[in-house]
Design a protein around this motif. Structure first.
Motif, short mmCIF file in Angstrom:
data_model
loop_
_atom_site.label_atom_id
_atom_site.label_comp_id
_atom_site.label_asym_id
_atom_site.label_seq_id
_atom_site.Cartn_x
_atom_site.Cartn_y
_atom_site.Cartn_z
N THR A 45 -2.22 7.48 6.25
CA THR A 45 -1.98 6.41 7.22
C THR A 45 -3.19 5.51 7.33
N ASN A 46 -4.38 6.08 7.35
CA ASN A 46 -5.62 5.31 7.40
C ASN A 46 -5.77 4.44 6.15
N GLU A 47 -5.43 5.00 4.99
CA GLU A 47 -5.49 4.24 3.74
C GLU A 47 -4.50 3.07 3.78
N ARG A 48 -3.28 3.30 4.28
CA ARG A 48 -2.28 2.23 4.38
C ARG A 48 -2.77 1.13 5.32
N LEU A 49 -3.38 1.51 6.44
CA LEU A 49 -3.89 0.54 7.38
C LEU A 49 -5.00 -0.30 6.74
N HIS A 50 -5.94 0.35 6.09
CA HIS A 50 -7.01 -0.36 5.41
C HIS A 50 -6.44 -1.28 4.33
N PHE A 51 -5.52 -0.77 3.55
CA PHE A 51 -4.87 -1.51 2.47
C PHE A 51 -4.21 -2.78 3.02
N ALA A 52 -3.49 -2.64 4.13
CA ALA A 52 -2.74 -3.77 4.70
C ALA A 52 -3.64 -4.79 5.39
N LYS A 53 -4.69 -4.34 6.02
CA LYS A 53 -5.50 -5.24 6.86
C LYS A 53 -6.78 -5.76 6.21
N PHE A 54 -7.32 -5.03 5.27
CA PHE A 54 -8.65 -5.38 4.77
C PHE A 54 -8.71 -5.69 3.28
N THR A 55 -7.57 -5.93 2.66
CA THR A 55 -7.56 -6.33 1.26
C THR A 55 -6.73 -7.60 1.12
N THR A 56 -7.04 -8.37 0.10
CA THR A 56 -6.29 -9.60 -0.16
C THR A 56 -4.97 -9.25 -0.84
N PRO A 57 -4.00 -10.14 -0.81
CA PRO A 57 -2.74 -9.88 -1.52
C PRO A 57 -2.96 -9.54 -3.00
N LYS A 58 -3.87 -10.25 -3.64
CA LYS A 58 -4.15 -9.99 -5.05
C LYS A 58 -4.75 -8.59 -5.24
N GLU A 59 -5.63 -8.18 -4.35
CA GLU A 59 -6.21 -6.83 -4.43
C GLU A 59 -5.14 -5.76 -4.21
N ARG A 60 -4.25 -6.01 -3.25
CA ARG A 60 -3.17 -5.04 -2.99
C ARG A 60 -2.28 -4.88 -4.22
N LEU A 61 -1.90 -6.00 -4.82
CA LEU A 61 -1.06 -5.93 -6.01
C LEU A 61 -1.79 -5.25 -7.16
N GLY A 62 -3.05 -5.61 -7.38
CA GLY A 62 -3.83 -4.98 -8.45
C GLY A 62 -3.94 -3.47 -8.27
N HIS A 63 -4.11 -3.06 -7.03
CA HIS A 63 -4.20 -1.62 -6.73
C HIS A 63 -2.89 -0.91 -7.09
#
Length: 188
Positions: free
Chosen positions: A133-151
């Motif tokens: 859950t913490n990872e999902r929160l960090h992923f959603a709030k503290f990464t750019t759309p491009k970073e999320r997709l790349g991940h």
């Protein structure tokens, strides 16, 4: 589910406990897009994905939002229902043919008092849940759309063969068009 529970408890469950658990497990095969657990109900079940893929989602008046995906050996409970005695905000939907086992969480809690191995397993599962859950929160709030997709492309490329682009875009918090554009940028 039984084999995985044995693994989580380091094969410490006795035959009688395993027999009791087995009697309370209900396993069902779901078709693509079939709802496994609905929103706005009091859910007292612990779900275990035996095989296949699911998405956890919530619905607003405007749209349906994919919160995350669950695959084989993932557990799910409605935290709101179990710990706050309120209706679940999220539902679960099968993506492709999916086999899911469920067991009443209250039954598992009753075993906790009798079986220390279950208490250890429950703590381990909740620590895993909090970390994810913490990872999902960090992923959603503290990464750019491009970073999320790349991940996602780097860590779960199989999703693009199994899941509709709409679900992936919703999960990543972007439109389908933005997803397509960014995917093209990353691939080149």
């Amino acid at each position: 589910m039984i084999a995985y529970l044995q693994h989580l408890t380091k094969n410490a469950l006795d035959t009688e406990t395993l027999k009791q658990v087995q009697q309370h497990i209900v396993t069902k095969t779901y078709k693509n897009k079939e709802i496994i657990g609905t929103t706005d109900i009091l859910s007292r079940n612990l779900y275990f994905i035996e095989s296949g893929l699911t998405r956890v989602f919530y619905s607003t008046e405007i749209k349906d939002v994919t919160f995350y995906f669950m695959k084989e050996k993932d557990f799910y409970i409605s935290v709101e229902s179990i710990y706050q005695n309120s209706t679940s905000r999220c539902g679960i939907e099968a993506i492709g043919e999916t086999v899911v086992s469920r067991i009443d969480f209250d039954f598992i809690n009753r075993l906790l008092g009798k079986t220390p191995e279950f208490a250890s397993m429950k703590e381990s599962l909740f620590v895993d849940y909090i970390i994810k859950t913490n990872e999902r929160l960090h992923f959603a709030k503290f990464t750019t759309p491009k970073e999320r997709l790349g991940h996602i492309m780097a860590t779960q490329p199989e999703l693009f063969n199994q899941v509709s682009v709409s679900y992936i875009a919703s999960y990543l918090g972007m439109s389908r068009e933005t997803l397509s554009r960014l995917r093209g940028e990353i691939s080149t």
